[in-house]
Design an enzyme around this catalytic site. Structure first.
Site, PDB file in Angstrom:
ATOM      1  N   ARG A   1       0.850  -1.191   0.000  1.00 36.85           N
ATOM      2  CA  ARG A   1       0.000   0.000   0.000  1.00 36.85           C
ATOM      3  C   ARG A   1       0.885   1.240   0.000  1.00 36.85           C
ATOM      4  O   ARG A   1       1.940   1.251   0.630  1.00 36.85           O
ATOM      5  CB  ARG A   1      -0.864  -0.037   1.258  1.00 36.85           C
ATOM      6  CG  ARG A   1      -1.867   1.041   1.411  1.00 36.85           C
ATOM      7  CD  ARG A   1      -2.750   0.816   2.645  1.00 36.85           C
ATOM      8  NE  ARG A   1      -3.633  -0.331   2.419  1.00 36.85           N
ATOM      9  CZ  ARG A   1      -3.897  -1.260   3.321  1.00 36.85           C
ATOM     10  NH1 ARG A   1      -3.352  -1.201   4.525  1.00 36.85           N
ATOM     11  NH2 ARG A   1      -4.713  -2.257   3.039  1.00 36.85           N
TER      12      ARG A   1
ATOM     13  N   ASP B   1      -6.698  -8.861  13.167  1.00 34.65           N
ATOM     14  CA  ASP B   1      -6.092  -9.571  12.034  1.00 34.65           C
ATOM     15  C   ASP B   1      -5.109 -10.680  12.410  1.00 34.65           C
ATOM     16  O   ASP B   1      -4.189 -10.983  11.650  1.00 34.65           O
ATOM     17  CB  ASP B   1      -5.419  -8.579  11.069  1.00 34.65           C
ATOM     18  CG  ASP B   1      -6.411  -7.563  10.526  1.00 34.65           C
ATOM     19  OD1 ASP B   1      -7.582  -7.933  10.338  1.00 34.65           O
ATOM     20  OD2 ASP B   1      -6.012  -6.416  10.287  1.00 34.65           O
TER      21      ASP B   1
END
Length: 176
Positions: free
Chosen positions: A23, A120
């Site tokens: 990203r 996560d």
């Protein structure tokens, strides 16, 4: 290591353990830059995902990177208070006008009342197996999660009262 100068516009690049770009945040203004710590800010900046999708951040954010800690902290200024998103990651490096780090999936989401959730873990376990993280890395990351949780509980560093607001005020002096 060279550090970015205050007032410089830089990119933030997040990678995965296998070296693939994950990203990119297109524009962040450096508010403080040393070899140890970089504090930056952005607002409504373009973020590009590795699959080519793009999106724009919704609120001003103060970003805290440290060269010795395996996490970085983003303080987002929202109407109901400051929300923090903490990436468990490698320490940053600064090169090619970019802050770069390896994102290890685990995240600590901290709410305005300083409660938090670890996120996560399932994604981390999948990537740990796929990319064959060494056992020592697993220990480093979980030790840094404990350190980060202590920072939140003790209101240390970017979690200290006034930290995000102070740096946001500095950021406003760079906006035109």
């Amino acid at each position: 290591m060279v550090a970015p100068n205050a007032g410089t516009n830089i990119k933030i690049q997040s990678y995965k353990h296998n070296g693939n770009l994950h990203r990119t945040w297109e524009s962040t203004i450096v508010l403080k830059g040393t070899e140890q710590v970089v504090i930056g800010a952005n607002d409504k900046t373009v973020v590009q995902e590795s699959d080519g999708r793009t999106w724009i951040t919704r609120e001003p954010a103060i970003c805290y990177f440290h060269a010795k800690h395996w996490f970085n902290v983003i303080g987002m200024l929202r109407d109901d208070g400051i929300h923090y998103y903490c990436n468990i990651s490698s320490p940053f490096v600064y090169e090619e006008n970019s802050i770069k780090y390896i994102d290890y999936d685990l995240d600590l989401k901290v709410y305005p009342d300083m409660t938090y959730d670890l996120l996560d873990e399932d994604e981390y376990e999948i990537h740990r197996d796929e990319m064959k993280y060494p056992g020592v890395l697993d220990r480093i990351l979980y030790n840094n999660i404990s350190d980060l949780q202590r920072w939140v509980q003790q209101r240390k560093g970017p979690f200290s009262p006034g930290f995000v607001d102070q740096w946001y005020e500095r950021f406003l002096t760079y906006r035109w």
